[in-house]
Design an enzyme around this catalytic site. Structure first.
Site, PDB file in Angstrom:
ATOM      1  CB  CYS A  74     -29.464 -54.802  27.281  1.00 32.34           C
ATOM      2  SG  CYS A  74     -28.314 -53.843  28.236  1.00 32.34           S
ATOM      3  CG  HIS A 169     -26.797 -58.836  26.862  1.00 29.80           C
ATOM      4  ND1 HIS A 169     -27.034 -58.202  25.588  1.00 29.80           N
ATOM      5  CD2 HIS A 169     -26.588 -57.868  27.637  1.00 29.80           C
ATOM      6  CE1 HIS A 169     -26.796 -56.899  25.871  1.00 29.80           C
ATOM      7  NE2 HIS A 169     -26.454 -56.556  26.976  1.00 29.80           N
ATOM      8  CD  GLU A 171     -27.952 -60.866  23.414  1.00 33.76           C
ATOM      9  OE1 GLU A 171     -29.004 -61.223  24.234  1.00 33.76           O
ATOM     10  OE2 GLU A 171     -27.405 -59.933  23.569  1.00 33.76           O
TER      11      GLU A 171
END
Ligand code: GLN
Length: 193
Positions: A74, A169, A171
């Site tokens: 991002c 994302h 994560e």
């Protein structure tokens, strides 16, 4: 793990969970000790400014040019991009990735959304991708391999040599395959030295 701003703790947790020896990086000396770097999501304008204030921008670009494996998510992808469409006044990037990114590409109606992406490099199951005020890659040079595209053809994950980037994302929702790919790049680069 670039830890100037953004969701670096989540990335640290994923990397540590995969058995990597991951540390926050805020200074050039810490960067010099790293075999790879993850640049998290957050706010690219802030990370850009801080990277210059902390004297990291120049050494980081030199490390990228020397082949340091770097994974940007991002805002991190925006920092890696050679060209930014919709940059804030004065905003620069570290660069190295031969791509044009469009910041905040999904406008205000769809600032955040989720989508399932089939990514050949990663195999099954599809990646459940979380987009938050995300950029997209609108142009890419010949050395860039698109790893994932949206239905309309815009690129949201790509690789160029030791650089890896995603608009979304992984994560945040237990998706570890991009981090595994990044750690493979780190291992290969380490063996070559
Ligand atoms: N819109 C942010 C930027 O331009 C990126 C958002 C994110 O990292 N989730 O920096």
């Amino acid at each position: 793990m670039l830890a100037l701003q953004g969701d670096f703790r989540e990335h640290l947790a994923v990397l540590t969970g995969l058995g990597a020896d991951a540390h926050p990086v805020r200074r050039a000396s810490e960067l010099g000790a790293a075999d790879g770097l993850v640049i998290p999501g957050g706010e690219s304008t802030v990370m850009d400014k801080l990277s210059r204030v902390f004297g990291l921008a120049g050494p980081l670009r030199a490390a990228i040019d020397a082949g340091l494996p770097v994974y940007g998510t991002c805002a991190g992808l925006i920092l890696l991009a050679d060209r930014i469409d919709g940059a804030a006044p004065g905003q620069q990037s570290i660069g190295g990735f031969d791509i044009t990114v469009q910041r905040n590409a999904f406008g205000t109606q769809a600032e955040s959304f989720e989508a399932d992406l089939t990514i050949e490099t990663l195999g099954a199951p599809p990646v459940h991708a979380v987009f938050i005020r995300a950029p997209v890659i609108t142009a890419a040079g010949p050395a860039v391999e698109a790893l994932a595209t949206l239905g309309d053809g815009r690129i949201v994950a790509a690789r160029q040599g030791n650089l890896l980037g995603t608009s979304f994302h992984p994560e945040m929702n237990g998706e570890t395959r991009f981090h595994e790919l990044f750690l493979d790049l780190v291992d290969t680069a380490r063996e070559r030295r």
